[in-house]
Design a protein around this motif. Structure first.
Motif, short mmCIF file in Angstrom:
data_model
loop_
_atom_site.label_atom_id
_atom_site.label_comp_id
_atom_site.label_asym_id
_atom_site.label_seq_id
_atom_site.Cartn_x
_atom_site.Cartn_y
_atom_site.Cartn_z
N ASP A 56 0.78 -1.11 -0.03
CA ASP A 56 -0.09 -0.02 -0.13
C ASP A 56 0.88 1.35 -0.10
OD1 ASP A 56 -2.52 1.49 0.26
OD2 ASP A 56 -2.17 1.72 2.42
N LEU A 57 0.45 2.31 -0.85
CA LEU A 57 1.23 3.57 -0.83
C LEU A 57 1.18 4.47 0.49
CD1 LEU A 57 2.83 5.35 -2.61
CD2 LEU A 57 0.64 6.39 -3.23
N GLY A 58 -0.26 4.42 1.03
CA GLY A 58 -0.09 5.21 2.24
C GLY A 58 -0.24 4.46 3.76
N LEU A 59 1.14 4.15 3.93
CA LEU A 59 1.19 3.21 5.32
C LEU A 59 1.84 4.41 6.34
CD1 LEU A 59 3.45 0.31 3.91
CD2 LEU A 59 1.35 0.15 4.50
N PRO A 60 1.48 3.89 7.66
CA PRO A 60 1.99 4.80 8.78
C PRO A 60 3.47 4.31 8.79
CG PRO A 60 0.64 2.97 9.50
CD PRO A 60 0.55 2.75 8.01
N LEU A 61 4.11 5.29 9.52
CA LEU A 61 5.46 5.34 10.18
C LEU A 61 6.59 5.30 8.67
CD1 LEU A 61 5.61 2.53 12.69
CD2 LEU A 61 5.14 5.05 13.15
N LEU A 82 -0.47 -0.54 -4.15
CA LEU A 82 -1.83 -0.02 -4.03
C LEU A 82 -1.79 1.29 -3.53
CD1 LEU A 82 -2.83 -3.20 -1.81
CD2 LEU A 82 -2.97 -3.15 -4.37
N THR A 83 -3.06 1.99 -4.15
CA THR A 83 -3.17 3.57 -3.78
C THR A 83 -4.65 3.90 -3.87
OG1 THR A 83 -2.60 5.47 -4.40
CG2 THR A 83 -2.71 4.07 -6.27
N ALA A 84 -5.02 4.26 -2.93
CA ALA A 84 -6.43 5.03 -2.84
C ALA A 84 -6.45 6.44 -3.69
CB ALA A 84 -6.77 5.07 -1.31
N ARG A 85 -5.41 6.94 -3.87
CA ARG A 85 -5.27 8.09 -4.89
C ARG A 85 -4.97 7.98 -6.17
NH1 ARG A 85 -1.65 9.43 -0.06
NH2 ARG A 85 0.20 9.19 -1.48
N THR A 86 -5.87 8.81 -7.06
CA THR A 86 -5.62 8.36 -8.36
C THR A 86 -4.56 9.25 -9.17
OG1 THR A 86 -7.60 9.83 -8.62
CG2 THR A 86 -8.16 7.55 -8.62
#
Length: 233
Positions: A56-61, A82-86
């Motif tokens: 995933d692109l948006g991971l914590p830390l 994986l990304t939720a941002r287009t």
């Protein structure tokens, strides 16, 4: 002799998504490990040695971009971002640090597993041929056996996919290859991802070779067709 199951590392901070993807992969015979943050992902990858990492692109830390960059220092596994941002910039940056493919959320777990299986059926390296292991285009030397690209003797650091694209083009100088032909040669004829990935990887390859798309020395764009190696008309 029993074949060892393929190994997949799933990295996402959404537990429900992780368990969904894990279930689909395990159903297809994969051995799966998971992580929910960047540092844990890297530690797991070092110990588990995955064949493919779903990241995933948006991971914590530590975000997915940094994880991918660090992963490429010690692993040659396939990486699907994986990304939720287009936003296309996220995709391009992700691929520039060595990701092989990407999916935008929400996605079909069946499609993800299908892409993973196709990836793992293709060789990670394109072997050198008996016809010769070194090709030269002006100051650019491509050593197929050592898998190195040098300009004026200086090694240019390329990802596996970038080098494979360069090798395919270089073996057929002045022959225009379509995106589909490049996909089939570098990914596989079963590839079901976005063929525009070719353009992204070619863009990064050019940047690393110092090759200006407007005045190319090595890789030319053939409008309406694809790409070819060699600057001669």
């Amino acid at each position: 002799m029993t074949q060892q199951p393929r190994r997949a590392l799933v990295v996402d901070d959404e537990p429900a998504l992780v368990e969904l993807v894990r279930g689909y992969l395990e159903h297809d015979g994969f051995e799966v490990r998971t992580a929910s943050d960047g540092p844990t992902a890297l530690d797991t990858a070092r110990r588990f040695v995955p064949d493919v990492t779903i990241l995933d692109l948006g991971l914590p830390l530590l975000d997915g971009i940094e994880v991918c960059r660090e992963l490429r220092r010690f692993s040659d596994c396939y990486v699907i971002m994986l990304t939720a941002r287009t936003d296309e910039v996220d995709t391009l940056v992700g691929l520039s640090v060595g990701a092989d493919d990407y999916l935008t959320k929400p996605f079909s777990p069946r499609e993800l597993v299908a892409r993973v299986k196709v990836m793992l059926r293709r060789p990670r390296q394109i072997p050198a041929t008996h016809a010769g292991t070194s090709l030269r285009f002006g100051p650019l030397e491509i050593d197929l056996a050592a898998r190195e690209a040098r300009i004026d003797g200086q090694i240019r650091e390329l990802t596996v996919t970038e080098f494979n694209l360069l090798a395919v083009l270089a073996r057929q100088p002045n022959v225009a290859l379509t995106r589909r032909q490049l996909v089939e040669a570098v990914w596989s004829d079963e590839w079901i991802g976005d063929e525009r990935l070719v353009d992204v990887h070619i863009g990064h390859l050019r940047r690393k070779l110092g090759d200006d798309a407007g005045a190319p020395r090595f890789v030319r764009t053939i409008r309406g067709v694809g790409y070819r190696m060699g600057t001669g008309e």
